[in-house]
Design a protein around this motif. Structure first.
Motif, PDB file in Angstrom:
ATOM      1  N   GLU A 213      27.305 -33.816 -11.432  1.00 26.14           N
ATOM      2  CA  GLU A 213      28.012 -33.549 -12.687  1.00 26.14           C
ATOM      3  C   GLU A 213      28.491 -34.845 -13.330  1.00 26.14           C
ATOM      4  O   GLU A 213      28.401 -35.024 -14.555  1.00 26.14           O
TER       5      GLU A 213
ATOM      6  N   SER B   7      25.625 -36.800 -14.759  1.00 24.65           N
ATOM      7  CA  SER B   7      25.205 -36.164 -16.008  1.00 24.65           C
ATOM      8  C   SER B   7      26.107 -36.577 -17.168  1.00 24.65           C
ATOM      9  O   SER B   7      25.633 -36.847 -18.281  1.00 24.65           O
ATOM     10  N   LEU B   8      27.404 -36.661 -16.907  1.00 27.97           N
ATOM     11  CA  LEU B   8      28.356 -37.087 -17.938  1.00 27.97           C
ATOM     12  C   LEU B   8      28.084 -38.521 -18.374  1.00 27.97           C
ATOM     13  O   LEU B   8      28.033 -38.826 -19.572  1.00 27.97           O
TER      14      LEU B   8
ATOM     15  N   ALA C 116      25.084 -38.742 -20.430  1.00 30.87           N
ATOM     16  CA  ALA C 116      25.323 -38.172 -21.756  1.00 30.87           C
ATOM     17  C   ALA C 116      25.973 -39.194 -22.684  1.00 30.87           C
ATOM     18  O   ALA C 116      25.662 -39.262 -23.880  1.00 30.87           O
TER      19      ALA C 116
ATOM     20  N   VAL D 204      27.283 -36.382 -25.704  1.00 30.97           N
ATOM     21  CA  VAL D 204      28.459 -35.804 -25.053  1.00 30.97           C
ATOM     22  C   VAL D 204      28.830 -34.519 -25.792  1.00 30.97           C
ATOM     23  O   VAL D 204      29.040 -34.512 -27.012  1.00 30.97           O
TER      24      VAL D 204
ATOM     25  N   HIS E   5      30.965 -31.541 -21.358  1.00 35.78           N
ATOM     26  CA  HIS E   5      31.304 -32.846 -20.781  1.00 35.78           C
ATOM     27  C   HIS E   5      32.781 -33.176 -21.010  1.00 35.78           C
ATOM     28  O   HIS E   5      33.461 -33.676 -20.109  1.00 35.78           O
ATOM     29  N   ARG E   6      33.265 -32.877 -22.212  1.00 34.07           N
ATOM     30  CA  ARG E   6      34.663 -33.150 -22.526  1.00 34.07           C
ATOM     31  C   ARG E   6      35.587 -32.288 -21.658  1.00 34.07           C
ATOM     32  O   ARG E   6      36.639 -32.746 -21.195  1.00 34.07           O
TER      33      ARG E   6
END
Length: 553
Positions: A181, A184-185, A188, A194, A198-199
């Motif tokens: 995870e 991935s962020l 991004a 993003v 993600h936020r």
């Protein structure tokens, strides 16, 4: 591209841009290549855009190495003036491979100037005068520093970038983060995609304050916040202060370069309980750049003992940062390899890997700052966010466009590699090494000759010592550090006639104490012996113990 594929491309002698996301193993590949060059006797210069990165690589800044200094541009008159310096002629003449790390912070204007200077010294119109150039870094990380509101000029904007026939090696493996995870962020942010998910993920790591996080490194965007936290935290400790002052040698201009490029403070105030971070690599002593701990106590001579987060107790001795040329020290600073570690700036954190960090990105002010800060941490669970602004999600859109091109070029490179047979690869590598004045296979006789060369410089040291010179005098004559002179003698220890160097002997009392400690420790290493001596209240530094060891049979 894998690390092994990148290493193969480097060995063929092409100009290479080694890149990839934070934690992809760029430094590891560089170190592998540097070792390959040294093994095959190819002269390599290891440099970086900043002093911090340079110390990570055991090199020097490209500004200092090149002779260009802090300027981005030089007139032809200024280049001609550089050519009047013999040490620069020698440096350029022998260098076959030039490595520049943390390339994101180097301006394209400087790269063009460097190319011109290299061509001038090498008397060649080839890019960089025909040297192999290895650029390393991640363009998504911190950009070149600019004045005012000027747009940064990236290396990819330079004329040289387009003319140097760069092979792109884009590493895709991830060796720092193993949290899918989190990876991935970070990707991004690099890709500019993003989203709400993600936020929301980052929202789960938001904290209102730093309660309960005293032992976690804190990253801030501005020096004033860092200094404030460190000063406040130190002041809260009710203990006697220990002041450690930096000592310097060499020309002021070179010393100033070292001071600016090194994390070591000129005045370091320590107390028991102070949080500190090691700022130099010394695996023999048990720490690397970024190792954190707490000052546990002070020995009788004032030496601090730091207990690291993994429970290891380290007696911290002064370290030396130096600018060397051809093995000779031109300038040096000496200080304990520590700085307060309650907080550091995001800029200073670039290149570090942290198990956990408190990060405040509420004042992010430059593209890439958020990405650099977040990617220092190995897992999402190790991230403690105090604040976040929109700039923290931004990377330069120009770099995103360049990145697409870099990925495509790297894929083509992989395709080219796959078409080359193992025998053809070996021929390419052999051709490069031999063209660079290196050797492929070191025969027993060659090894003996190489050994003789090393023995030659050691022999010169021994001859001066046997002539009655002190170690300090020989160090000055040969323009080496005292530690290097002692090392020369140590390497010949088994063959030295100690009667010819008897003037180096310590007093009989000192010799007795130190030799007794060696016998008690049943170990030839320095640290256990020094620990025994310290416990007995004997105040000997490492160099003194090393000298006494020369006479121990």
């Amino acid at each position: 591209m894998t690390q092994q594929e990148a290493l193969t491309m480097l060995k063929t002698g092409n100009n290479v841009f080694l890149t990839g996301s934070a934690g992809s193993g760029k430094t590891y590949v560089l170190n592998q290549y540097i070792q390959f060059l040294k093994d095959h006797e190819v002269e390599v210069a290891v440099t970086a855009s900043t002093g911090i990165a340079a110390t990570h690589m055991h090199g020097m800044t490209i500004h200092a190495w090149s002779g260009i200094g802090i300027k981005d541009t030089l007139t032809q008159y200024e280049i001609d003036a550089l050519e009047q310096k013999p040490y620069l002629w020698k440096r350029y003449e022998k260098t076959q491979v030039l490595i520049i790390d943390e390339i994101s912070m180097l301006s394209g204007t400087f790269l063009d100037t460097l190319n011109n200077v290299c061509q001038s010294f090498k008397r060649s119109e080839k890019p960089f005068g025909g040297m192999q150039i290895v650029l390393c870094g991640d363009l998504f990380q911190l950009p070149p520093v600019t004045r005012g509101n000027q747009e940064p000029v990236f290396v990819s904007d330079s004329h040289t970038w387009r003319s140097m026939n760069l092979i792109v090696c884009y590493l895709h493996e991830q060796h720092r983060q193993d949290d899918e995870e989190f990876v991935s962020l970070l990707n991004a942010i690099r890709d500019g995609v993003v989203d709400t998910e993600h936020r929301s993920l980052l929202d789960t790591r938001m904290f209102e304050d730093m309660d309960g996080l005293d032992d976690v490194t804190k990253l801030f965007t501005h020096n004033v916040d860092v200094d404030g936290i460190n000063t406040q935290a130190l002041g809260l400790i009710d203990d006697t202060e220990k002041l450690c002052l930096m000592t310097t040698k060499g020309k002021d201009v070179l010393v100033d370069i070292l001071k600016r490029s090194c994390l070591a403070p000129e005045r370091l105030i320590l107390k028991r309980g102070a949080q500190v971070m090691f700022i130099k690599n010394n695996t023999e002593r048990g720490y690397v750049n970024g190792t954190r701990g707490i000052v546990e106590r002070f020995l009788g001579d004032g030496t601090p003992v730091v207990k690291t987060l993994d429970g290891k107790a380290i007696e911290v001795m002064p370290e030396v940062w130096a600018i060397e040329d051809d093995g000779k020290v031109k300038a040096s600073i000496t200080q304990l390899p520590l700085r307060h570690a309650w907080a550091i700036t995001v800029h200073k954190s670039q290149g570090m890997s942290l198990d956990s960090a408190v990060i405040d990105l509420s004042k992010s002010f430059v593209h890439g700052m958020g990405y650099v800060a977040l990617s220092r941490v190995r897992t999402l669970e190790g991230l403690f966010l105090l604040g976040l602004n929109e700039e923290a999600f931004h990377v330069d859109p120009r770099i995103r466009k360049v990145d697409e091109e870099l990925r495509t070029r790297s894929q083509k490179t992989v395709g080219t590699l796959e078409k080359i047979t193992p025998d053809e690869r070996e021929l390419l590598i052999k051709g490069f090494v031999l063209r660079s004045g290196g050797v492929m296979t070191v025969s027993p006789s060659k090894k003996k000759n190489l050994s003789s060369k090393k023995e030659s410089t050691q022999q010169k040291t021994l001859e001066l010592i046997e002539a009655g010179k002190s170690i300090e005098e020989v160090a000055k004559i040969r323009e080496y550090t005292i530690g290097t002179i002692i090392s020369h003698l140590e390497k010949m220890r088994d063959t030295i006639d100690v009667s010819k160097i008897s003037h180096l002997r310590l007093s009989e009392k000192d010799m007795m104490y130190i030799h007794e400690a060696y016998r008690e420790s049943d170990d030839d290493k320095l640290t256990p012996v020094k620990s025994l001596l310290d416990k007995k209240g004997c105040d000997y530094d490492f160099e003194t113990i090393r000298i006494a060891r020369l006479f121990l049979k």
